[in-house]
Design a protein around this motif. Structure first.
Motif, short mmCIF file in Angstrom:
data_model
loop_
_atom_site.label_atom_id
_atom_site.label_comp_id
_atom_site.label_asym_id
_atom_site.label_seq_id
_atom_site.Cartn_x
_atom_site.Cartn_y
_atom_site.Cartn_z
N PHE A 382 37.19 21.44 1.64
CA PHE A 382 37.81 21.97 0.44
C PHE A 382 36.96 21.66 -0.79
CE2 PHE A 382 41.10 21.17 3.56
CZ PHE A 382 41.77 22.39 3.59
N SER A 383 37.13 22.47 -1.82
CA SER A 383 36.36 22.29 -3.05
C SER A 383 36.94 21.13 -3.86
CB SER A 383 36.40 23.56 -3.89
OG SER A 383 37.72 23.78 -4.40
N GLU A 384 36.17 20.68 -4.81
CA GLU A 384 36.63 19.62 -5.70
C GLU A 384 37.92 20.03 -6.39
OE1 GLU A 384 35.10 17.20 -9.70
OE2 GLU A 384 33.96 18.89 -8.90
N ARG A 385 37.97 21.25 -6.87
CA ARG A 385 39.16 21.75 -7.56
C ARG A 385 40.38 21.74 -6.65
NH1 ARG A 385 41.68 21.75 -11.98
NH2 ARG A 385 39.65 22.09 -13.00
N GLU A 386 40.21 22.16 -5.40
CA GLU A 386 41.34 22.23 -4.47
C GLU A 386 41.92 20.86 -4.17
OE1 GLU A 386 40.65 25.93 -1.48
OE2 GLU A 386 39.02 24.45 -1.53
N LEU A 387 41.10 19.81 -4.24
CA LEU A 387 41.57 18.46 -3.89
C LEU A 387 41.94 17.62 -5.11
CD1 LEU A 387 39.03 17.60 -1.05
CD2 LEU A 387 41.46 18.14 -0.79
N MET A 388 41.80 18.19 -6.30
CA MET A 388 42.13 17.43 -7.51
C MET A 388 43.62 17.09 -7.55
SD MET A 388 40.02 19.06 -10.68
CE MET A 388 38.26 18.72 -10.90
N SER A 389 43.89 15.89 -8.02
CA SER A 389 45.28 15.44 -8.15
C SER A 389 45.85 15.71 -9.54
CB SER A 389 45.36 13.94 -7.85
OG SER A 389 44.90 13.67 -6.54
N THR A 390 44.99 16.02 -10.50
CA THR A 390 45.43 16.35 -11.85
C THR A 390 45.12 17.81 -12.16
OG1 THR A 390 43.30 15.70 -12.83
CG2 THR A 390 44.99 13.98 -12.64
N LYS A 391 45.85 18.37 -13.12
CA LYS A 391 45.61 19.75 -13.52
C LYS A 391 44.33 19.88 -14.34
CE LYS A 391 50.55 20.89 -13.69
NZ LYS A 391 51.68 21.29 -14.57
N THR A 392 44.05 18.86 -15.17
CA THR A 392 42.90 18.94 -16.07
C THR A 392 41.61 18.45 -15.42
OG1 THR A 392 43.26 16.72 -16.97
CG2 THR A 392 44.43 18.54 -18.04
N GLY A 393 41.72 17.73 -14.31
CA GLY A 393 40.53 17.19 -13.65
C GLY A 393 40.17 15.79 -14.05
N GLN A 394 40.90 15.23 -15.04
CA GLN A 394 40.65 13.85 -15.48
C GLN A 394 41.96 13.20 -15.93
OE1 GLN A 394 37.97 11.87 -15.33
NE2 GLN A 394 36.76 13.51 -14.38
N VAL A 395 42.18 11.95 -15.53
CA VAL A 395 43.40 11.25 -15.94
C VAL A 395 43.46 11.07 -17.46
CG1 VAL A 395 43.71 10.06 -13.73
CG2 VAL A 395 42.28 9.00 -15.50
N LYS A 396 42.31 10.95 -18.09
CA LYS A 396 42.26 10.75 -19.54
C LYS A 396 42.89 11.93 -20.28
CE LYS A 396 40.82 9.22 -23.60
NZ LYS A 396 41.41 8.05 -24.26
N THR A 397 42.61 13.13 -19.80
CA THR A 397 43.15 14.32 -20.47
C THR A 397 44.50 14.74 -19.91
OG1 THR A 397 41.78 15.66 -18.97
CG2 THR A 397 40.88 15.19 -21.15
N GLU A 398 44.84 14.25 -18.73
CA GLU A 398 46.12 14.60 -18.10
C GLU A 398 47.28 13.80 -18.68
OE1 GLU A 398 48.27 16.66 -14.81
OE2 GLU A 398 46.38 16.96 -15.86
N PHE A 399 47.03 12.52 -18.99
CA PHE A 399 48.10 11.63 -19.42
C PHE A 399 47.84 11.15 -20.85
CE2 PHE A 399 47.61 11.22 -14.80
CZ PHE A 399 48.88 11.61 -14.38
N SER A 400 48.75 11.49 -21.73
CA SER A 400 48.55 11.20 -23.16
C SER A 400 48.50 9.70 -23.45
CB SER A 400 49.65 11.86 -23.99
OG SER A 400 50.94 11.37 -23.60
#
Length: 669
Positions: A382-400
């Motif tokens: 699977f691609s990196e995108r398919e296995l990502m656990s966040t929508k944005t690709g980084q916890v820093k940008t996913e969680f305020s």
């Protein structure tokens, strides 16, 4: 005579000008000295490991002495790790599922401490009941859990009846930690981030290895919450840098019942001598001081199965063999000879297909009692995108409210303020004694011996070349000039780029002599004549003396403390001279020489004035400016639990100290 108010401007001009002198013309040490400091450190380390080897050999006498040795390792390991966080809620979330015929992949996020998120993929086999579980720890790849070889490994495990939890390590995958104020990642790369974070954490007695360990402990905590997990059969597998993480985790967490290491089991002494230190995720300060080798950690778990998968053409293969031989001796002493396996492959680093098959086969043997040889077949990747656990690709940008490790350290700086205030309420002698311990300075002051090696004339000023020696310390090269009349004062210059830069300034030197001031120019260890050659220091570690800074921490002698020792030797040398003893002292230091100078002033009351050029004035700057060059040159483990530089300034006397800045682009690193 030059007025005092002109000095800062004149000095700035001097430090802006490249050294015009030929290095050989003012060289004091009578040998090729650019590797002298590293040679000194290696010898110190070898003495520590010689003592360790004696203890180890003695431990093999009886089963009881072996067990005592292992118990001592456990205590030392906990000491190295420093404070351990309290467990908090995992707040685990499944953010997506990929369904396959024989297994499925859950995309997960959990918190290893409040608002510090760990991204992971959980591979679950098809079927009912409970399964043995594997914590899979990645190497240094940017893509971490989504690397093709790791997907293939996890898939092979899942198809053969194992849960596999792969987590993104700190600074990898979806867990970049260093961001600019604009919200963009700094983008220095995995090994650079690990190292810069480690330097920051070391100031509190913490470390990147310790932070990664805590993520892994919480990963085991998560597995225990899953109804599919057989909690009596939890194993750990690590590749490359994940290998050292596996070593650390298995030594810490008793729930790990079997472990396999693909790469990174080495002889620490041999590796540091031949290859130098790796990135910050592999190094715990004081490891050498406490006499711990890499395989010592594994000795604490020899009652559990261990597989070492060695690549003949990866890193220090000979060191891996040495470590394996010691482990075998411990197993024999404890009667655990059937728990240790070693496999060697004619390849390099990475989880190649033969290694993947061997590892899964081995875990099947110990967790299922099945010795069938496992074979890999074509699997879907699977691609990196398919296995990502966040929508944005980084916890820093996913969680305020994400708390990065750098943010955590800034919070620690604030919360440790009361501890620093409490420490400073001790009497002066108690404070000085603790500062010496933190710096790794020997309480006993050995006498110094000076040797004159000649003179050199620079712009019609004759300098004496001196070597100041002290027992078990690196020789200190000095240039000195004394006025012909009565000497009224001594000025000491400690330039991070070497004494030659000051010696070449005829105007400055003559102004001192006209004021009946003796001038002493010294190269602190690792500077000037003993500066380490650049070819031994990889730029990705952001430090021109990285190998010596890290080796210093390894042996329990932080680089700033060793340089304080050099300055104290200068004071002793001056006290031994009838003409110069008891005279007022003025000291000037630049760059990495500044902080040692400030600490030395704490121990010498005769310092009338101290000027620091291009120096930071608080350790907080190392926390807020993680990309600063050469920050590891100033690391003192645990220092911010006791004091910060403003505290030293108050103790020395703020009126004595001044700071001056020079354009940063003119400095070298």
């Amino acid at each position: 005579m030059i007025p005092n108010r002109i000095y800062p401007f004149l000095v700035a001009c001097i430090l802006l000008i490249p050294v015009a002198l030929q290095a050989q013309s003012v060289k004091v040490l009578e040998w090729k000295s650019d590797c002298s400091f590293n040679s000194y450190l290696v010898q110190q380390m070898k003495e520590q490991y010689e003592e360790r080897l004696q203890r180890f050999n003695y431990s093999l006498v009886t089963r009881q002495t072996t067990q005592h040795y292992i118990d001592s390792i456990r205590l030392k390991y906990r000491q190295l790790l420093g404070p351990i966080p309290k467990k908090s809620k995992l707040n685990a979330t499944t953010t997506g599922v990929i369904q396959k015929e024989n297994y499925k992949i859950e995309k997960l996020v959990f918190e290893s401490f409040p608002n510090h998120h760990v991204t992971a993929n959980l591979y679950l086999p098809k079927g009912q009941g409970t399964f043995p579980a594997i914590v899979f720890l990645c190497g240094h790849e940017d893509l971490a859990k989504t690397v093709t070889a790791y997907q293939k490994t996890a898939t092979l495990f899942a198809e053969n009846g194992f849960l596999v939890l792969i987590i993104d390590p700190v600074s990898q995958g979806e867990r970049i930690q260093l961001y600019r104020s604009t919200g963009q990642p700094v983008g220095v790369g995995v090994e650079s981030e690990h190292t810069l974070l480690n330097a920051s954490s070391n100031l509190f007695g913490l470390s990147t290895p310790g932070d990664e360990l805590w993520d892994q402990v919480r990963a085991v905590d998560y597995l225990v919450t899953r109804k599919e997990t057989d909690t009596s059969r939890i194993g750990c597998l690590g590749n490359d840098a994940g290998g050292i993480q596996t070593i650390f985790l298995s030594a810490y967490d008793k729930r790990v019942k079997a472990k396999a290491i693909c790469g990174y089991l080495m002889n620490r002494e041999r590796s540091l001598e031949l290859n130098g230190p790796s990135d910050g995720c592999a190094h715990l300060p004081n490891e050498g001081l406490l006499g711990l080798e890499m395989n010592d950690y594994l000795m604490t778990t020899v009652s559990n199965p261990l597989l070492i998968v060695a690549a003949r053409y990866e890193g220090d293969y000979a060191g891996t063999m040495d470590a394996s031989k010691e482990l075998q001796k411990v197993c024999q002493s404890l009667g655990e000879t059937n728990k240790f396996s070693l496999l060697t492959y004619d390849d390099g680093e990475g989880m190649s297909q033969p290694k993947r098959e061997a590892v899964v086969t081995w875990f099947r043997k110990y967790f299922y009692g099945d010795t069938t040889q496992i074979r890999e077949h074509m699997a879907t990747m699977f691609s990196e995108r398919e296995l990502m656990s966040t929508k944005t690709g980084q916890v820093k940008t996913e969680f305020s409210k994400e708390v990065s490790l750098l943010h955590r350290n800034l919070l620690l700086y604030k919360s440790s303020e009361n501890a620093r205030k409490k420490f400073l309420r001790n009497n002066r002698q108690q404070v000085l004694s603790e500062v010496r311990k933190l710096l790794g300075i020997n309480e006993h002051q050995f006498p110094v011996v000076s040797q004159e090696t000649g003179t050199v004339e620079i712009h019609h000023v004759t300098f004496h070349k001196l070597i100041v020696r002290k027992n078990n310390e690196l020789p200190l090269p000095i240039l000195m000039v004394v006025p012909s009349g009565q000497v009224k004062k001594v000025v000491i210059w400690l330039n991070e780029n070497g004494k030659n830069q000051i010696a070449d300034s005829s105007a400055l030197i003559r102004s001192y002599l006209q004021q009946n001031t003796a001038v002493l120019l010294a190269d602190l260890r690792g500077m000037g004549e003993t500066q380490d050659a650049s070819l031994y220091n990889d730029p990705k570690f952001y430090n021109r003396e990285y190998r010596n800074a890290m080796l210093s921490l390894h042996i329990g002698k932080p680089l700033p403390g060793q340089r304080v020792t050099d300055i104290l030797s200068i004071f002793q040398f001056l006290d031994s001279d009838i003409q110069l003893r008891n005279l007022p002292l003025e000291m000037n230091a630049s760059g990495e020489a500044s902080m040692p100078a400030l600490h030395a002033a704490l121990f010498e009351k005769k310092i009338n004035s101290l000027t620091l050029y291009n120096s930071f004035s608080t350790f907080q700057q190392l926390l807020t400016q993680p990309e600063a060059r050469n920050s590891y040159s100033s690391v003192i483990p645990g220092v911010l639990n006791y004091y910060d530089l403003p505290d030293l300034i108050r103790m020395v006397g703020a009126k004595k100290i001044s700071f001056a800045e020079i354009a940063s682009e003119t400095r070298t690193w």
